[in-house]
Design an enzyme around this catalytic site. Sequence first.
Site, PDB file in Angstrom:
ATOM      1  N   SER A  60     -46.029   7.296 -19.082  1.00  0.00           N
ATOM      2  CA  SER A  60     -46.978   6.277 -19.536  1.00  0.00           C
ATOM      3  C   SER A  60     -46.645   4.914 -18.931  1.00  0.00           C
ATOM      4  CB  SER A  60     -46.993   6.249 -21.069  1.00  0.00           C
ATOM      5  OG  SER A  60     -48.150   5.609 -21.553  1.00  0.00           O
TER       6      SER A  60
ATOM      7  N   ASP B 225     -51.896  11.262 -21.803  1.00  0.00           N
ATOM      8  CA  ASP B 225     -50.605  10.567 -21.838  1.00  0.00           C
ATOM      9  C   ASP B 225     -49.418  11.532 -21.951  1.00  0.00           C
ATOM     10  OD1 ASP B 225     -48.343   8.913 -22.800  1.00  0.00           O
ATOM     11  OD2 ASP B 225     -49.867   7.351 -22.979  1.00  0.00           O
TER      12      ASP B 225
END
Length: 285
Positions: free
Chosen positions: A39, A153
Amino acid sequence: MKDVALVLSSGGARGLAHIGAIEELEAQSYRITSIAGCSMGALIGGVYAAGKLSEFREWMKTVDKKKMLELTDFSLSLNHIVKGTRIIKAIMEFVPDVLIEDLPIPYCAVATDWITGREVVIDKGSLFEAIRASISLPSFYEPVRRDGMILIDGGVVNPIPMNRVKRHDGDLLVGVDVSGHDYKAQWEKQQRQTEIQKHDKSLKAKLLDMITPDNIEFNYYTLLSRTSSIMIRQNSILMAQLTKPDILIDIQMSRYGSFDYDKSERLITIGRNKTKEAICKNGQS
């Protein structure tokens, strides 16, 4: 000079502390020889691997709430709020896209395949496609479709991928974890603010309080958001226990949230200070 295999966690805007961590490692004569990120950690790690970290830091100084709004390309889709294209294009103006294979140091980003639930380690192809997949916060950013997968993610499965970074003999495994919150401190602060607001309210507002929840901040959104954060934090702790890094820079924050991108310099300073403390504590300086 000691070689470092560096791993940077997820954490939204708190991940800007990764910049300070990198700067402090280099200031203390550590050489980063490989990097893995998830991320925001994938973004910072990728920019660093491309040799553009200082440019990125200077650009972040220009990001205020107005610019954040300008960079937010809202969508009417049912599965995401923001497309996420505008922010990537803005960064690519000073960090040109490259093939991961052509980076001067080994790099990988971690994403999650929404279809199978499996971790996806991206160490080839477009750098920015890898970053964009890794930062695809579920329901916020538009997922990335690649090779029959729907990528979201990486923090969902592996928020600090210390088992994915390339290693070589003699290097140090260093993890920077910004996924943690001081949840109790946040809750107590929120309760104090609520009490102050109650005392300062008008009679009409006090009457309204009688028919509304005691703490309006405790709602569906905050419940789901904090639940997700707690799960990510627990996964980070488990990964540290499994891999046993040589240095773990654990940066818990109660003051800064996932969208405080306009506070980059403060977050960078926190990263530097916490890294210095961790190095001294581990006797690696």
